[in-house]
Scaffold this active site. Sequence first.
Site, short mmCIF file in Angstrom:
data_model
loop_
_atom_site.label_atom_id
_atom_site.label_comp_id
_atom_site.label_asym_id
_atom_site.label_seq_id
_atom_site.Cartn_x
_atom_site.Cartn_y
_atom_site.Cartn_z
N ASP A 31 133.96 74.34 21.00
CA ASP A 31 135.35 75.07 22.33
C ASP A 31 136.25 74.97 22.08
O ASP A 31 137.13 73.69 22.20
CB ASP A 31 134.99 75.09 23.26
CG ASP A 31 135.31 75.31 24.24
OD1 ASP A 31 135.12 76.58 24.71
OD2 ASP A 31 136.30 74.84 25.42
N CYS A 89 128.32 39.91 24.05
CA CYS A 89 128.25 40.41 22.67
C CYS A 89 126.72 40.79 22.72
O CYS A 89 126.17 39.58 23.78
CB CYS A 89 128.66 40.07 21.36
SG CYS A 89 128.14 38.63 21.17
#
Length: 478
Positions: free
Chosen positions: A414, A13
Amino acid sequence: MSSTRYKIHGMDCADEVAVLAREVAPLVGGREHLRFDVLSGRMEVAVPVEGELDEAIRRAVAATGMTAQPWEEFCTSGVCAVEESFWRRKGRLVLVFASGGLLLLGFLLHGLFEGFRTALTSEGATPLPVALVYLASVVTGGWYIFPKALFAARRLRPDMNLLMTVAVIGAIFLGAWLEASAVTFLFALSLLLESWSVSRARRAVEALMSLAPPMARILHEEGDTEMVPAEAAVPGMKMIVRPGEKIPLDGVVTGGRSSVNQAPITGESLPVDVEKGGEVYAGTINGEGVLEIRVTHTAGDTTLARMIRLIEESRSHRAPSEQWVDRFARVYTPAMMFLAFAVAVIPPLLAGGGWERWIYEGLVILVIACPCALVISTPVSVVAGLASAARNGVLIKGGAYLEAPAHLRVAAFDKTGTLTEGRPRVKSLVPLNDHTEEELLAIAAAMERDSTHPLALAICEEAERRGLEVPPAEEHTA
């Protein structure tokens, strides 16, 4: 400039990245010479590293509770997993399960000895065998936590690990063994879940690499072919790709014609026709023809490899919420430790209260005020989002870009393969001259039976769905 890369075990992390940066940066001339990749667990030092500097870097990493070893790169793209021992891969999971199991065992033994009500409220002295079981639960659950807490204490930089460790030690000092064991187990479980989330993201990135085959069929000048590892091929070599095979490297077609399914790379849902002079990409799938391709990029520099590197670097583009949470935790954690200390010390000194009671109240503040849920939830959510998107074919460069769509007002898509599946289907039939739909569809399917065009496949699928008997076609031209 040459650089050296290390595999950092235990880096999962942003908090651990910050700790490493503080310790290693002074050794290499500043933070600008360090790059971290949480998904691969990699630290890159952008200065020449040898001899004493290498040892100093390893010692600095070890002091943080993590370990560093030279990056063993089995793929030139840098995303292949290094072989690790069972303990490195499953050690955290084993310890968390052991901690939980010992916690349950200690509670059951305490209940059998003195009753479950007493075991739940921790009233009275805890029997020695039960205390030992609880202590084993604390040790196994805190195996990865306590070294980091010790490091934070030595550096006078309080963090979540130190906060929880102080609370656990205090609970043990007061005889609250169940609370100490439960807090350790739950905190270790939260860290395990975060580690799992990062591992899922790593696996998603590694799955992208499997798109490109590891071997390439190289065509020699004499005309014979040889299977060689894809990373051994260099630009200028020629390779042969047979129908249905994946293309191992980027290149330019020098012979043959075919259609190529480029959906894994470009997102284009329909196969693209290629012929001499056309570009092809590693990881795409050749259609019905044999292609002769001249290699233009090495395995580590293909379009696919560059896409994977973008994903690897995504954690450097941190989301605004992550940055805010980190700033909050840096102020909040020391403040809560000071408040807990004040609650434990001031009332007995000023009001003459019992020390044991107020120390317990201070420890309660440490436990309930720990911001682990807040600090962990944000990076876990971001990494899980990046991984989920990667598994579904959407490559997002980082948390900052993952949050950006929340502020969009207009989006342009698209259509084919994005809003639609990219698989044509027969929607309706319009027969003329008194022909039926079945007659029209059967004749069309007969002519398209041997074609691999997407529209031809759609016609044949519709005929099969209707159970039509398709007659053989003779003397027809495309």
